[in-house]
Design a protein around this motif. Structure first.
Motif, PDB file in Angstrom:
ATOM      1  N   UNK A   1       0.989  -1.355   0.129  1.00  0.00           N
ATOM      2  CA  UNK A   1       0.096   0.040  -0.052  1.00  0.00           C
ATOM      3  C   UNK A   1       0.941   1.005   0.153  1.00  0.00           C
ATOM      4  N   UNK A   2       0.639   2.124  -0.896  1.00  0.00           N
ATOM      5  CA  UNK A   2       1.382   3.481  -0.843  1.00  0.00           C
ATOM      6  C   UNK A   2       1.113   4.023   0.654  1.00  0.00           C
ATOM      7  N   UNK A   3       2.251   4.645   0.994  1.00  0.00           N
ATOM      8  CA  UNK A   3       2.244   5.464   2.347  1.00  0.00           C
ATOM      9  C   UNK A   3       2.207   7.032   2.283  1.00  0.00           C
ATOM     10  N   UNK A   4       2.178   7.426   0.831  1.00  0.00           N
ATOM     11  CA  UNK A   4       2.448   9.077   0.579  1.00  0.00           C
ATOM     12  C   UNK A   4       1.066   9.721   0.257  1.00  0.00           C
ATOM     13  N   UNK A   5       0.317  10.080   0.878  1.00  0.00           N
ATOM     14  CA  UNK A   5      -1.094  10.651   0.530  1.00  0.00           C
ATOM     15  C   UNK A   5      -0.910  11.463  -0.551  1.00  0.00           C
ATOM     16  N   UNK A   6       0.087  12.244  -0.956  1.00  0.00           N
ATOM     17  CA  UNK A   6       0.263  13.245  -2.022  1.00  0.00           C
ATOM     18  C   UNK A   6       0.184  12.783  -3.408  1.00  0.00           C
ATOM     19  N   UNK A   7       0.428  11.380  -3.618  1.00  0.00           N
ATOM     20  CA  UNK A   7      -0.018  10.666  -4.737  1.00  0.00           C
ATOM     21  C   UNK A   7      -1.257  10.267  -4.928  1.00  0.00           C
ATOM     22  N   UNK A   8      -1.999  10.032  -4.085  1.00  0.00           N
ATOM     23  CA  UNK A   8      -3.330   9.586  -4.307  1.00  0.00           C
ATOM     24  C   UNK A   8      -4.210  10.543  -4.910  1.00  0.00           C
ATOM     25  N   UNK A   9      -4.154  11.855  -5.012  1.00  0.00           N
ATOM     26  CA  UNK A   9      -5.012  12.586  -6.009  1.00  0.00           C
ATOM     27  C   UNK A   9      -4.673  12.431  -7.407  1.00  0.00           C
ATOM     28  N   UNK A  10      -3.618  12.243  -7.627  1.00  0.00           N
ATOM     29  CA  UNK A  10      -3.233  12.016  -8.940  1.00  0.00           C
ATOM     30  C   UNK A  10      -3.779  10.543  -9.654  1.00  0.00           C
ATOM     31  N   UNK A  11      -3.773   9.651  -8.722  1.00  0.00           N
ATOM     32  CA  UNK A  11      -4.238   8.426  -9.188  1.00  0.00           C
ATOM     33  C   UNK A  11      -5.724   8.309  -9.216  1.00  0.00           C
ATOM     34  N   UNK A  12      -6.124   9.269  -8.419  1.00  0.00           N
ATOM     35  CA  UNK A  12      -7.567   9.423  -8.405  1.00  0.00           C
ATOM     36  C   UNK A  12      -8.088   9.927  -9.792  1.00  0.00           C
ATOM     37  N   UNK A  22     -12.232   0.053  -8.556  1.00  0.00           N
ATOM     38  CA  UNK A  22     -12.230  -1.039  -7.681  1.00  0.00           C
ATOM     39  C   UNK A  22     -10.446  -1.306  -7.509  1.00  0.00           C
ATOM     40  N   UNK A  23      -9.764  -1.091  -8.523  1.00  0.00           N
ATOM     41  CA  UNK A  23      -8.297  -1.048  -8.318  1.00  0.00           C
ATOM     42  C   UNK A  23      -7.869  -0.116  -7.434  1.00  0.00           C
ATOM     43  N   UNK A  24      -8.227   1.265  -7.410  1.00  0.00           N
ATOM     44  CA  UNK A  24      -7.991   2.149  -6.471  1.00  0.00           C
ATOM     45  C   UNK A  24      -8.387   1.911  -5.339  1.00  0.00           C
ATOM     46  N   UNK A  25      -9.428   1.454  -4.878  1.00  0.00           N
ATOM     47  CA  UNK A  25     -10.148   1.015  -3.528  1.00  0.00           C
ATOM     48  C   UNK A  25      -9.273  -0.228  -3.006  1.00  0.00           C
ATOM     49  N   UNK A  26      -8.975  -1.056  -3.743  1.00  0.00           N
ATOM     50  CA  UNK A  26      -7.895  -2.211  -3.361  1.00  0.00           C
ATOM     51  C   UNK A  26      -6.508  -1.566  -2.958  1.00  0.00           C
ATOM     52  N   UNK A  27      -6.066  -1.003  -3.795  1.00  0.00           N
ATOM     53  CA  UNK A  27      -4.615  -0.282  -3.801  1.00  0.00           C
ATOM     54  C   UNK A  27      -4.606   0.247  -2.316  1.00  0.00           C
ATOM     55  N   UNK A  28      -5.457   1.219  -2.133  1.00  0.00           N
ATOM     56  CA  UNK A  28      -5.177   1.885  -0.997  1.00  0.00           C
ATOM     57  C   UNK A  28      -5.845   1.270   0.298  1.00  0.00           C
TER      58      UNK A  28
END
Length: 98
Positions: A1-12, A22-28
């Motif tokens: 699981x990624x530990x940096x919240x700054x990358x999350x908006x770009x993936x969103x 579904x992949x986003x929910x599973x990844x995080x």
């Protein structure tokens, strides 16, 4: 699981389909919340924590703000931030409903 919240908006922002969602929910490793019975248009809600930041995401069915009259879209909203503090990031995007 990624530990940096700054990358999350770009993936969103890259979500384009239910499979991507579904992949986003599973990844995080977001946990699904039960839909609120008074909110018939809520398709799902998830919560979690990334890099010490609280995360909340909601999926709702809304009237399309564009396109033909009577069309619906799935609106995803993401909020990342600490409880009691201002959000680190807020994002929103629309997906076509299947």
């Amino acid at each position: 699981m990624p530990d940096d919240a700054r990358a999350m908006p770009l993936e969103f922002d890259a979500i384009r389909s239910e499979a991507d969602l579904r992949a986003f929910v599973a990844r995080y490793r977001l946990k699904a919340l039960s839909p609120h019975p008074a909110s018939a248009h809520t398709l799902g809600e998830w919560t979690g924590s990334v890099g010490g930041q609280a995360v909340f995401m909601r999926s709702r069915r809304i009237a399309a703000p564009y396109g033909p009259r009577g069309a619906w879209v799935q609106r995803l909203s993401l909020s990342i931030g600490t409880a009691g503090g201002g959000p680190l990031a807020e994002r929103q995007l629309d997906l076509a409903l299947a």
